[in-house]
Design an enzyme around this catalytic site. Structure first.
Site, PDB file in Angstrom:
ATOM      1  CB  SER A  12      76.454 -81.982  28.700  1.00 50.61           C
ATOM      2  OG  SER A  12      75.878 -82.655  29.815  1.00 50.61           O
ATOM      3  CG  HIS A  37      73.605 -83.177  25.316  1.00 52.24           C
ATOM      4  ND1 HIS A  37      73.178 -83.898  24.231  1.00 52.24           N
ATOM      5  CD2 HIS A  37      74.064 -84.081  26.228  1.00 52.24           C
ATOM      6  CE1 HIS A  37      73.386 -85.198  24.463  1.00 52.24           C
ATOM      7  NE2 HIS A  37      73.924 -85.333  25.664  1.00 52.24           N
ATOM      8  CG  ASP A  39      74.151 -85.831  29.368  1.00 51.29           C
ATOM      9  OD1 ASP A  39      75.158 -85.088  29.400  1.00 51.29           O
ATOM     10  OD2 ASP A  39      73.863 -86.544  28.387  1.00 51.29           O
ATOM     11  CG  MET A  41      72.626 -89.862  33.459  1.00 47.23           C
ATOM     12  SD  MET A  41      74.261 -89.627  34.171  1.00 47.23           S
ATOM     13  CE  MET A  41      75.051 -88.750  32.814  1.00 47.23           C
ATOM     14  CG  HIS A  70      72.159 -88.697  26.023  1.00 48.91           C
ATOM     15  ND1 HIS A  70      73.507 -88.606  26.320  1.00 48.91           N
ATOM     16  CD2 HIS A  70      71.926 -90.001  25.755  1.00 48.91           C
ATOM     17  CE1 HIS A  70      74.061 -89.806  26.233  1.00 48.91           C
ATOM     18  NE2 HIS A  70      73.118 -90.673  25.880  1.00 48.91           N
ATOM     19  CG  MET A  72      72.580 -91.841  28.979  1.00 48.34           C
ATOM     20  SD  MET A  72      73.994 -90.904  29.575  1.00 48.34           S
ATOM     21  CE  MET A  72      73.252 -89.265  29.611  1.00 48.34           C
ATOM     22  CG  MET A 141      77.278 -92.900  24.308  1.00 51.23           C
ATOM     23  SD  MET A 141      76.853 -91.227  24.790  1.00 51.23           S
ATOM     24  CE  MET A 141      77.805 -91.056  26.316  1.00 51.23           C
ATOM     25  N   GLY A 149      83.449 -85.318  32.495  1.00 53.13           N
ATOM     26  CA  GLY A 149      84.852 -85.208  32.868  1.00 53.13           C
ATOM     27  C   GLY A 149      85.690 -86.454  32.645  1.00 53.13           C
ATOM     28  CG  ASP A 177      77.317 -87.233  25.176  1.00 51.77           C
ATOM     29  OD1 ASP A 177      76.146 -87.490  25.485  1.00 51.77           O
ATOM     30  OD2 ASP A 177      78.097 -86.627  25.928  1.00 51.77           O
ATOM     31  N   GLY A 179      84.085 -86.326  26.615  1.00 57.36           N
ATOM     32  CA  GLY A 179      85.513 -86.023  26.449  1.00 57.36           C
ATOM     33  C   GLY A 179      85.823 -85.115  25.291  1.00 57.36           C
ATOM     34  N   GLY A 199      80.547 -80.962  28.177  1.00 58.04           N
ATOM     35  CA  GLY A 199      80.122 -80.482  29.483  1.00 58.04           C
ATOM     36  C   GLY A 199      81.267 -79.745  30.157  1.00 58.04           C
TER      37      GLY A 199
HETATM   38  C1  DX5 Z   1      78.092 -89.171  29.907  1.00 56.57           C
HETATM   39  C2  DX5 Z   1      77.595 -87.783  29.639  1.00 56.57           C
HETATM   40  C3  DX5 Z   1      78.803 -86.926  29.323  1.00 56.57           C
HETATM   41  C4  DX5 Z   1      78.485 -85.482  29.164  1.00 56.57           C
HETATM   42  C5  DX5 Z   1      79.676 -84.745  28.597  1.00 56.57           C
HETATM   43  O1  DX5 Z   1      77.065 -89.965  30.278  1.00 56.57           O
HETATM   44  O2  DX5 Z   1      76.673 -87.803  28.554  1.00 56.57           O
HETATM   45  O3  DX5 Z   1      79.367 -87.414  28.136  1.00 56.57           O
HETATM   46  O4  DX5 Z   1      77.405 -85.324  28.342  1.00 56.57           O
HETATM   47  O5  DX5 Z   1      80.623 -84.741  29.574  1.00 56.57           O
HETATM   48  P1  DX5 Z   1      82.100 -84.159  29.303  1.00 56.57           P
HETATM   49  O6  DX5 Z   1      82.012 -83.211  28.147  1.00 56.57           O
HETATM   50  O7  DX5 Z   1      82.471 -83.481  30.590  1.00 56.57           O
HETATM   51  O8  DX5 Z   1      82.933 -85.360  28.988  1.00 56.57           O
HETATM   52 ZN    ZN Z   2      74.783 -86.957  26.711  1.00 57.61          ZN
END
Ligand code: DX5
Ligand code: ZN
Length: 231
Positions: A12, A37, A39, A41, A70, A72, A141, A149, A177, A179, A199
């Protein structure tokens, strides 16, 4: 686009250097990632604001693999065409962000993009039951969306198992997606996931000038997942 269930790593760019996206995309692809990927937002559907179609268009020339976008965002439908025109290969929308999910998925397909559905942690897998013949990906998710993080939500592993059973032989990816690390990757791979978004676990400790760190981070996640499905 051919389909296979081999483990894929999709870094990501939320965790990348925001001042250097083009070089970062080239670096992670050179270091062996399978997809990129993105993200998106909007500060409304999730409590964070990242980037829009201009960013996707700007990095498109630097992404040779798959641009996995993705969304969001809410509402979603008005932005489908701008992101498709910007070069997205896949548009993944949240089941929770539209009242007419079948229509939204149909609109994505009509734009020529692959269609994915993302499910927040509290959303059951049954949400996608009547769309299995239209989508090519379901994104589970494993954090509450909005930030990188965060800690992995183990409650979602059962959802992955149920989705794997529901999907059967259909060419539908199960993407995780949030953690994802070498510790959590085996858990979701064993449950049936095949695409791992990461990420912080990919970008931590590396940079465009130390991209080999990205490569070893990607390899660590992939090897951990493959170990879980080869035993
Ligand atoms: C949440 C994001 C995170 C990201 C990954 O909205 O979509 O999940 O992609 O972040 P890490 O891999 O750092 O949890
Ligand atoms: Zn994502």
């Amino acid at each position: 686009m051919s389909f296979d269930r081999a483990i894929k790593i999709a870094p990501s760019i939320l965790s990348a250097d925001f001042a250097n996206f083009g070089a970062e995309c080239r670096a992670i692809e050179a270091q062996g990632c399978d997809w990129v990927h993105i993200d998106v937002m909007d500060g409304h559907f999730v409590p964070n604001l990242t980037f829009g179609p201009p960013l996707v268009a700007a990095i498109r020339p630097h992404v040779k693999t798959v641009m996995d976008v993705h969304l969001m965002i809410e509402p979603t439908d008005g932005f489908l065409e701008p992101f498709a025109k910007a070069g997205a290969d896949r548009l993944t929308v949240h089941a929770e962000a539209t009242s007419h999910l079948d229509r939204t998925i149909g609109a994505i397909c009509d734009l020529g993009c692959q269609a994915g559905i993302a499910l927040n942690p509290a959303t059951p897998e049954t949400e996608i039951e009547y769309l299995l013949d239209k989508i090519d990906l379901v994104c589970v998710m494993t954090v509450n969306p909005g930030f990188g993080g965060q800690s992995f939500l183990h409650s979602q592993i059962e959802k992955v198992r149920r989705l794997r059973a529901m999907i059967g032989d259909r060419p539908i990816h199960i993407e995780i997606d949030g953690g994802v690390t070498p510790d959590t990757a085996p858990l979701v791979a064993a449950a049936g996931a095949d695409v791992l978004v990461a990420g912080s676990a990919v970008f931590k400790g590396g940079s465009v000038d130390a991209a080999e760190v990205y490569g070893s981070n990607i390899k660590a996640i992939r090897d951990a997942a493959n170990t879980a499905i080869s035993t």
